[in-house]
Every structure is written in C-alpha cells, then in structure tokens.
Write an enzyme that holds these catalytic residues in place. Sequence first.
Site, PDB file in Angstrom:
ATOM      1  N   PRO A  62       0.846  -1.195   0.000  1.00  0.00           N
ATOM      2  CG  PRO A  62       0.029  -1.027   2.180  1.00  0.00           C
ATOM      3  CD  PRO A  62       0.827  -1.909   1.289  1.00  0.00           C
ATOM      4  CG  MET A  63       3.521   2.180  -2.059  1.00  0.00           C
ATOM      5  SD  MET A  63       4.598   2.022  -3.511  1.00  0.00           S
ATOM      6  CE  MET A  63       3.540   1.058  -4.605  1.00  0.00           C
TER       7      MET A  63
ATOM      8  CB  CYS B  82       2.846   5.227   7.781  1.00  0.00           C
ATOM      9  SG  CYS B  82       3.126   6.765   6.861  1.00  0.00           S
TER      10      CYS B  82
ATOM     11  CG  ASN C 175       7.788  -3.769   2.110  1.00  0.00           C
ATOM     12  OD1 ASN C 175       7.505  -2.771   2.754  1.00  0.00           O
ATOM     13  ND2 ASN C 175       7.919  -3.727   0.803  1.00  0.00           N
ATOM     14  N   GLY C 176      10.903  -4.433   1.322  1.00  0.00           N
ATOM     15  CA  GLY C 176      12.048  -3.534   1.346  1.00  0.00           C
ATOM     16  C   GLY C 176      13.121  -3.938   0.355  1.00  0.00           C
ATOM     17  CG  ASP C 177      16.168  -2.243  -0.059  1.00  0.00           C
ATOM     18  OD1 ASP C 177      15.523  -1.188  -0.205  1.00  0.00           O
ATOM     19  OD2 ASP C 177      17.106  -2.361   0.745  1.00  0.00           O
TER      20      ASP C 177
ATOM     21  N   GLY D  70       6.920  -2.522  -3.408  1.00  0.00           N
ATOM     22  CA  GLY D  70       6.359  -1.178  -3.417  1.00  0.00           C
ATOM     23  C   GLY D  70       6.907  -0.335  -4.544  1.00  0.00           C
ATOM     24  NE  ARG D  71      10.982   2.757  -1.826  1.00  0.00           N
ATOM     25  CZ  ARG D  71      12.120   2.978  -1.192  1.00  0.00           C
ATOM     26  NH1 ARG D  71      12.733   4.140  -1.314  1.00  0.00           N
ATOM     27  NH2 ARG D  71      12.669   2.042  -0.445  1.00  0.00           N
TER      28      ARG D  71
END
Length: 330
Positions: free
Chosen positions: A18-19, A102, A204-206, A228-229
């Site tokens: 979720p972003m 967040c 999550n992350g990278d 995400g990104r």
Amino acid sequence: MVKIGNITLPDFPLLLAPMEDVSDPPFRAVCKANGADLMYTEFISSEGLIRAAAKSRQKLDVFDYERPIGIQIFGSDIESMRESAVISAAAGPDLIDINYGCPVKNVACRGAGAALLRDVPKMVQMTEAIVKATTLPVTVKTRLGWDESTKNVTEVAERLQDIGIQALSIHGRTRVQMYKGEADWRLIAEVKNNPRITIPIFGNGDIDTPQKALEYKNRFGVDGVMIGRAAIGYPWIFREIKHYLKTGEMLAPPILEERIENCKLHFTRSLEWKGDRQGIFEMRRHYANYFKGLPNFKPFRMRLVQTESPEEVYQILEEVAQSEALMLAE
C-alpha cells in the site's frame, strides 16, 4: 499455498505494498494484470472515515477484478480504529490491514503508523479491538522498530499473533531510517523462523529485481514478498519475478507495445474512477515511469503532461506506438 484466514494464495505470493497517492484502483489494475497476488488500498485515515470525508471514503472503493484485496487503515485512537474497521468491512474487501509502519512525520508524530511501535500495549489493545469488530481476516504491516536501539518486531509479531492477526508484513527498516539505507532482512527471518510464529510472514524492502526476490526467498525463508516502489511505472516486475522463480530465466523487458497497452489501461481506469479532469491530471506523474529509458520519449511526454483532453492523450499514445525513433531506442 499460503493461507490468510479463508484467503488462499499461491506458493510464495507477490504482494503490492500500500502506497499513499500511488496504489489507487487505476494503479492496482495494471499490477493485477501483471501478476500481483494480493493488493491493498492506499492507507486510509480512521478519523477521515468516521467523519465521512470524501477523500477517505473514495479510497474504500474496491473492485472484483482486484481480488483478493485488503483495505488498510491507520490512526491513533482505539475506538476510532475499531469504528473504521467496521466501515471498511462494509465496503467488501477480503481483509482489513492495519498500518503500524508509516514513518512520515504527519502520521507518526500524531501517534499513528510507526508511532505505535513505541507503545506495544496500545498496539495490542488496538489490534484486538479491530479483530473483534470484524469477521474478516485482520493483517498488519509494520517495521523492525522505532530506531536501532528499539527493534522490537519479534515481540510485536508474537503478541499480535496471540490476539488474532492472520498475517504480518515487515518492512526491513526502522521508523528513523525512513526509506534510507539498505533494508535489513535478518530480523524478518528471525520472526519467520521463530517456532512460536505460525502465521504467514511477508518481507518488504528493496525487492527490485527477480534475482533479489529469489535470493531473499532462499536466504530469509519468508512466505512471500511485498513490492512497493519497484512497481511504480513498472508493473511487469510481478510477472518477471514469477517467471524467474519458475524457470530461472529472465523475461525480456516489455516491448513498446506493452508499455503503451499498460499506460492506456492505467489511464482508462483513472478516467473511470476519478473523472476526466482529475484522471488526466493525476496520470501526468506516471508517463515518465512507463517509458523510462527511451531517450526519444521526452517530446511526447511534454505533450502528454500539457493536454487536458482524454482523446488527445489516446492520440499521442498512438503516435508513440507508431514512432520509429522509439522503436529503435528499445
């Protein structure tokens, strides 16, 4: 298979994170079309839902083609979060997700999001109230801790599982780190390998390449990964990871035709969901991402971000499709 309550996901599912201002229904549509297994709404303010704020209520929109889909809520007041869970459940998602991760100032400094990592008893109380308020599975997204000296995600995972959450997604950074530095997955692995933990643990992350997804799957043993990104402007990341996990081979990057097709789908959904004016305006930030790496795209992008006509957007995208300069650039 991975189970979250009554939801069945494939082995090693790929989740869309979720972003805020990104993972709206138009964006989710292109990610789903390219293989995302579970997606979430943008985070929604509990206070906004209770006040029936138009922006918050619109974020509750979920569509059958997105399923399974979770609505993510955040807030600092336990009763408001309980009420917002009831309101969210009425919108018909497959699960409710709580944002305890967040890091941004106007969320965390108001006692919501990652701020709850500094008050685990309140986090437990809030989560329990939400679990009791709905028959839907409740999941949580959080971080390793508030800062380097308070990495308490192991305790958080045990206590939240004990009061009924059905899955946990962990971003491998602290709140203080924000999005800087490298995500540390070792604590995520520690949570996953804790014999007390029986719920799915997602990392999550990278994760921005198929190779990294496979490496982290093997090294850290998580049940799936949340992206995400890396999906912004590149929804093909989901299909590329799936193909690589299955065959060990890299898929060729999307050809120009596929970039245009996905951009059109995103734009069409944007018009349908937001109306012409807002849909055109909010789509402008996505064009550069969809056509990233094509050196001859700039003149087209300049026209796309200036036009206020849906018909002209489609026309420019058709011109992009016919452009020999862009085809050669690939």
